[in-house]
Scaffold this motif. Structure first.
Motif, PDB file in Angstrom:
ATOM      1  N   ALA A  87       0.823  -1.214   0.000  1.00  0.00           N
ATOM      2  CA  ALA A  87       0.000   0.000   0.000  1.00  0.00           C
ATOM      3  C   ALA A  87       0.851   1.255   0.000  1.00  0.00           C
ATOM      4  CB  ALA A  87      -0.941  -0.007   1.209  1.00  0.00           C
ATOM      5  N   ARG A  88       1.903   1.277   0.806  1.00  0.00           N
ATOM      6  CA  ARG A  88       2.767   2.464   0.876  1.00  0.00           C
ATOM      7  C   ARG A  88       3.469   2.697  -0.466  1.00  0.00           C
ATOM      8  NH1 ARG A  88       5.136   4.852   5.374  1.00  0.00           N
ATOM      9  NH2 ARG A  88       3.085   4.375   6.204  1.00  0.00           N
ATOM     10  N   LEU A  89       3.970   1.628  -1.083  1.00  0.00           N
ATOM     11  CA  LEU A  89       4.664   1.754  -2.366  1.00  0.00           C
ATOM     12  C   LEU A  89       3.723   2.236  -3.465  1.00  0.00           C
ATOM     13  CD1 LEU A  89       6.843  -1.434  -2.049  1.00  0.00           C
ATOM     14  CD2 LEU A  89       7.670   0.931  -1.972  1.00  0.00           C
ATOM     15  N   VAL A  90       2.488   1.777  -3.451  1.00  0.00           N
ATOM     16  CA  VAL A  90       1.496   2.247  -4.424  1.00  0.00           C
ATOM     17  C   VAL A  90       1.240   3.741  -4.228  1.00  0.00           C
ATOM     18  CG1 VAL A  90      -0.940   2.067  -5.100  1.00  0.00           C
ATOM     19  CG2 VAL A  90       0.454  -0.008  -4.847  1.00  0.00           C
ATOM     20  N   GLU A  91       1.192   4.212  -2.972  1.00  0.00           N
ATOM     21  CA  GLU A  91       1.038   5.653  -2.705  1.00  0.00           C
ATOM     22  C   GLU A  91       2.158   6.444  -3.368  1.00  0.00           C
ATOM     23  OE1 GLU A  91       0.910   6.580   1.464  1.00  0.00           O
ATOM     24  OE2 GLU A  91      -0.651   5.093   1.839  1.00  0.00           O
ATOM     25  N   TRP A  92       3.353   5.854  -3.440  1.00  0.00           N
ATOM     26  CA  TRP A  92       4.520   6.550  -3.989  1.00  0.00           C
ATOM     27  C   TRP A  92       4.712   6.324  -5.483  1.00  0.00           C
ATOM     28  CZ3 TRP A  92       7.843   4.370   0.527  1.00  0.00           C
ATOM     29  CH2 TRP A  92       7.532   5.061   1.693  1.00  0.00           C
ATOM     30  N   GLY A  93       3.768   5.653  -6.145  1.00  0.00           N
ATOM     31  CA  GLY A  93       3.837   5.537  -7.594  1.00  0.00           C
ATOM     32  C   GLY A  93       4.022   4.138  -8.147  1.00  0.00           C
ATOM     33  N   ALA A  94       4.161   3.132  -7.305  1.00  0.00           N
ATOM     34  CA  ALA A  94       4.286   1.754  -7.788  1.00  0.00           C
ATOM     35  C   ALA A  94       2.913   1.238  -8.220  1.00  0.00           C
ATOM     36  CB  ALA A  94       4.854   0.855  -6.692  1.00  0.00           C
ATOM     37  N   THR A  95       2.918   0.157  -8.993  1.00  0.00           N
ATOM     38  CA  THR A  95       1.681  -0.518  -9.357  1.00  0.00           C
ATOM     39  C   THR A  95       1.825  -1.999  -9.032  1.00  0.00           C
ATOM     40  OG1 THR A  95       2.441  -0.830 -11.634  1.00  0.00           O
ATOM     41  CG2 THR A  95       1.080   1.102 -11.203  1.00  0.00           C
ATOM     42  N   VAL A  96       0.692  -2.647  -8.880  1.00  0.00           N
ATOM     43  CA  VAL A  96       0.675  -4.074  -8.568  1.00  0.00           C
ATOM     44  C   VAL A  96       0.005  -4.787  -9.748  1.00  0.00           C
ATOM     45  CG1 VAL A  96      -0.119  -5.846  -6.965  1.00  0.00           C
ATOM     46  CG2 VAL A  96       0.534  -3.580  -6.104  1.00  0.00           C
ATOM     47  N   PRO A  97       0.750  -5.627 -10.472  1.00  0.00           N
ATOM     48  CA  PRO A  97       0.142  -6.328 -11.600  1.00  0.00           C
ATOM     49  C   PRO A  97      -0.867  -7.373 -11.125  1.00  0.00           C
ATOM     50  CG  PRO A  97       2.386  -7.101 -11.257  1.00  0.00           C
ATOM     51  CD  PRO A  97       2.163  -5.957 -10.296  1.00  0.00           C
ATOM     52  N   ASP A  98      -1.794  -7.717 -11.996  1.00  0.00           N
ATOM     53  CA  ASP A  98      -2.807  -8.709 -11.659  1.00  0.00           C
ATOM     54  C   ASP A  98      -2.194 -10.089 -11.412  1.00  0.00           C
ATOM     55  OD1 ASP A  98      -4.849  -6.847 -11.863  1.00  0.00           O
ATOM     56  OD2 ASP A  98      -5.220  -7.292 -13.970  1.00  0.00           O
ATOM     57  N   VAL A  99      -1.156 -10.438 -12.165  1.00  0.00           N
ATOM     58  CA  VAL A  99      -0.540 -11.757 -12.020  1.00  0.00           C
ATOM     59  C   VAL A  99       0.352 -11.760 -10.785  1.00  0.00           C
ATOM     60  CG1 VAL A  99       1.007 -13.447 -13.073  1.00  0.00           C
ATOM     61  CG2 VAL A  99      -0.611 -12.176 -14.498  1.00  0.00           C
ATOM     62  N   GLN A 100       0.014 -12.618  -9.828  1.00  0.00           N
ATOM     63  CA  GLN A 100       0.757 -12.766  -8.570  1.00  0.00           C
ATOM     64  C   GLN A 100       0.981 -14.265  -8.353  1.00  0.00           C
ATOM     65  OE1 GLN A 100       2.018 -10.342  -6.527  1.00  0.00           O
ATOM     66  NE2 GLN A 100       1.319  -8.842  -8.025  1.00  0.00           N
ATOM     67  N   PRO A 101       2.157 -14.807  -8.734  1.00  0.00           N
ATOM     68  CA  PRO A 101       2.387 -16.247  -8.678  1.00  0.00           C
ATOM     69  C   PRO A 101       2.216 -16.877  -7.291  1.00  0.00           C
ATOM     70  CG  PRO A 101       4.107 -15.180  -9.936  1.00  0.00           C
ATOM     71  CD  PRO A 101       3.277 -14.095  -9.315  1.00  0.00           C
ATOM     72  N   ARG A 102       2.641 -16.227  -6.241  1.00  0.00           N
ATOM     73  CA  ARG A 102       2.526 -16.771  -4.877  1.00  0.00           C
ATOM     74  C   ARG A 102       2.190 -15.634  -3.912  1.00  0.00           C
ATOM     75  NH1 ARG A 102       5.004 -21.620  -3.313  1.00  0.00           N
ATOM     76  NH2 ARG A 102       3.783 -21.178  -1.465  1.00  0.00           N
ATOM     77  N   PRO A 103       0.988 -15.085  -3.985  1.00  0.00           N
ATOM     78  CA  PRO A 103       0.656 -13.914  -3.155  1.00  0.00           C
ATOM     79  C   PRO A 103       0.716 -14.178  -1.659  1.00  0.00           C
ATOM     80  CG  PRO A 103      -1.305 -14.791  -4.223  1.00  0.00           C
ATOM     81  CD  PRO A 103      -0.128 -15.529  -4.791  1.00  0.00           C
ATOM     82  N   ASP A 104       0.694 -15.438  -1.244  1.00  0.00           N
ATOM     83  CA  ASP A 104       0.809 -15.772   0.169  1.00  0.00           C
ATOM     84  C   ASP A 104       2.250 -15.671   0.664  1.00  0.00           C
ATOM     85  OD1 ASP A 104       1.285 -17.981  -1.603  1.00  0.00           O
ATOM     86  OD2 ASP A 104       1.303 -19.325   0.132  1.00  0.00           O
TER      87      ASP A 104
END
Length: 126
Positions: free
Chosen positions: A85-102
């Motif tokens: 969440a903090r990184l997204v606030e600073w301009g990062a994005t999170v792609p839909d593909v997450q191989p091991r989100p756990d």
């Protein structure tokens, strides 16, 4: 020991913007800036993290291979959700593909470089 990793430098369109993002994310101090062509961070252990401007820069197309990622960085974090969440606030994005989100989270920096956030091995319940 034959070699010690001393630096990593990423290509990008805006070195200062990317240096600022990684400074905020890691706390490593800004150490070098030469015009609009280059910026860098230097850790207290001497490690250097550089960012160089490249004409016509094209971000990697993760997870596709139209523009290969070429390398990626991994960062230990205490809390995946909070760090993301903090990184997204600073301009990062999170792609839909997450191989091991756990176990880890793939994030794209503002220039499109993929990197992973992970809970340190000793701190997670494997």
């Amino acid at each position: 020991m034959i070699m010690k990793l001393a630096a990593v430098t990423l290509d990008c369109a805006d070195p200062m913007a990317l240096a600022t993002f990684y400074h905020r994310a890691t706390g490593i101090p800004l150490a070098d800036r030469s015009d609009d062509e280059f910026a860098g961070l230097r850790g207290s252990d001497g490690f250097f993290f550089g960012f160089q401007r490249v004409d016509g820069y094209r971000p990697p197309s993760w997870p596709g291979q139209e523009v290969p990622q070429q390398l990626h960085l991994d960062f230990d974090v205490e809390d995946l959700e909070e760090a993301t969440a903090r990184l997204v606030e600073w301009g990062a994005t999170v792609p839909d593909v997450q191989p091991r989100p756990d176990r880890w989270r793939v994030v794209l920096d503002p220039a499109g470089h993929p990197f992973c956030l992970t809970i340190p091995r000793g701190a997670r319940a494997d």
